[in-house]
Design a protein around this motif. Structure first.
Motif, short mmCIF file in Angstrom:
data_model
loop_
_atom_site.label_atom_id
_atom_site.label_comp_id
_atom_site.label_asym_id
_atom_site.label_seq_id
_atom_site.Cartn_x
_atom_site.Cartn_y
_atom_site.Cartn_z
N MET A 1 0.83 -1.21 0.00
CA MET A 1 0.00 0.00 0.00
C MET A 1 0.86 1.26 0.00
O MET A 1 0.54 2.24 -0.67
CB MET A 1 -0.93 -0.01 1.22
N THR B 1 2.00 1.70 -3.63
CA THR B 1 1.00 1.93 -4.68
C THR B 1 0.02 3.06 -4.35
O THR B 1 -0.53 3.68 -5.26
CB THR B 1 0.21 0.64 -4.95
N HIS B 2 -0.23 3.30 -3.07
CA HIS B 2 -1.17 4.34 -2.64
C HIS B 2 -0.54 5.12 -1.49
O HIS B 2 -1.03 5.06 -0.33
CB HIS B 2 -2.50 3.73 -2.21
N GLN C 1 -0.40 8.25 -0.44
CA GLN C 1 -1.17 9.24 0.32
C GLN C 1 -2.16 8.56 1.26
O GLN C 1 -2.31 8.97 2.42
CB GLN C 1 -1.89 10.19 -0.64
N GLN C 2 -2.83 7.54 0.78
CA GLN C 2 -3.76 6.81 1.64
C GLN C 2 -3.01 6.07 2.74
O GLN C 2 -3.49 5.98 3.87
CB GLN C 2 -4.60 5.83 0.80
N ARG D 1 -12.22 10.11 3.66
CA ARG D 1 -10.84 9.72 3.39
C ARG D 1 -10.45 8.51 4.23
O ARG D 1 -9.73 7.62 3.77
CB ARG D 1 -9.91 10.90 3.69
N GLN E 1 -12.18 5.42 2.64
CA GLN E 1 -11.57 5.08 1.35
C GLN E 1 -10.21 4.44 1.55
O GLN E 1 -9.84 3.49 0.85
CB GLN E 1 -11.45 6.33 0.48
N SER E 2 -9.45 4.92 2.53
CA SER E 2 -8.14 4.32 2.84
C SER E 2 -8.30 2.91 3.39
O SER E 2 -7.55 2.00 3.03
CB SER E 2 -7.39 5.19 3.84
N THR F 1 -9.14 0.59 0.48
CA THR F 1 -7.95 0.28 -0.32
C THR F 1 -7.08 -0.74 0.38
O THR F 1 -6.61 -1.72 -0.23
CB THR F 1 -7.15 1.56 -0.59
#
Length: 309
Positions: free
Chosen positions: A199, A202-203, A205-206, A257, A260-261, A264
């Motif tokens: 994570m 790939t993500h 900010q999250q 947010r 959504q995190s 993910t």
């Protein structure tokens, strides 16, 4: 009667009255938390109490904390109730398709603000396992775990979502063992450290948001907050998460947010999830600071879980 159904707009309810002095204390308590009105907004529910206090509750938070919590995979970020019922003591929302959930006035009033939390990081001392989990033959078990288990429990045929065992304790158990009491028992395993590492790549900010947001866990009398990730010298060394005992406490300012995190992270966990078959006579040893353990629904299955500090 103080019970009305509303399809839209505000729903007003009359004040509760207790004519008998026997109910005086109850009357005072109820009056403090008596709901006066509720209104469905585009993305939230607005509630107003008899004392004039009002607050808004995100629909996604309400759906997450409904009577039947959905998995994060199926949690709809645009969830909206189809109907609303109200009385002085509770709000009842109907989620599609026809799922009714009640939220007491006291529950809503207790969750009107972001709760300041202080996450407790469990000290990671010496790792007993060099891998996230290992299946051992049963016979050396007494030698390996000579001090005995802190506690034990049973999992039946129902599904248990993979997660950290007992995160509602300030001191999270370091090891968990799983023994099959029935042949061909299915167990799910997720390397939480690997999922968080992926994570972060790939993500980012999250990942950073989730890493800064302590998650509150609660079950029965036990209550604790923990960070999802523990980092030492720039390296992820531990992961803590359990969706089933995650509490309703609001610990962040931006719920969209946050969810959504979480979604993910959950999807990444599912992508690297392993399902193994465990037979009687073997013991699965799990590093509880790194690995999420669970079990899919399976007819007639029985598992014995032991917890070690």
């Amino acid at each position: 009667s103080f019970y009305f159904q509303a399809s839209s707009g505000l729903t007003l309810v009359s004040r509760l009255q207790y004519p008998s002095p026997h109910h005086l204390n109850q009357s005072i308590i109820m009056a403090q938390y008596a709901l006066r009105a509720a209104q469905r907004l585009p993305r939230a529910l607005r509630c107003e109490w008899e004392d004039g206090f009002s607050a808004q509750f995100s629909f996604v938070w309400l759906r997450d904390n409904s009577d039947k919590r959905p998995s994060l995979l199926h949690l709809d970020m645009n969830a909206k109730p189809e109907d609303l019922c109200l009385d002085a003591s509770k709000v009842q929302l109907v989620w599609p398709p026809f799922l009714s959930s009640e939220y007491s006035s006291r529950f809503l009033r207790d969750h009107t603000r972001v709760k300041p939390t202080q996450a407790v990081e469990c000290p990671i001392t010496q790792k007993v396992l060099t891998v996230p989990w290992r299946v051992l033959p049963f016979y050396p078990r007494n030698e390996v775990f000579s001090k005995g288990a802190t506690a034990s429990l049973r999992w039946g045929a129902g599904a248990s979502e993979a997660g950290t065992v007992w995160p509602q304790h300030e001191r999270i158990p370091s090891l968990v063992t799983v023994e099959a009491l029935t042949p061909g028992s299915k167990v799910t395993l997720i390397d939480g450290v690997a999922a968080l590492t992926l994570m972060a790549a790939t993500h980012p900010q999250q990942f950073e948001f989730l890493a800064s947001a302590p998650i509150d866990y609660s079950e029965d009398m036990f209550h604790a907050s923990h960070p999802v990730v523990t980092i030492n010298d720039g390296k992820i060394i531990a992961a803590t998460f359990n969706n089933e005992v995650r509490s309703a406490e609001i610990t962040v300012d931006c719920l969209d947010r946050y969810y959504q995190s979480l979604k993910t992270f959950h999807k990444i966990c599912l992508d690297i999830q392993h399902t193994i078959l465990l037979e009687p006579g073997s013991v699965l040893v799990v590093d509880n600071h790194q690995t999420f353990v669970g079990a899919p629904a399976q007819c007639n299955r029985e598992l014995a879980i032991s917890i070690f500090n």
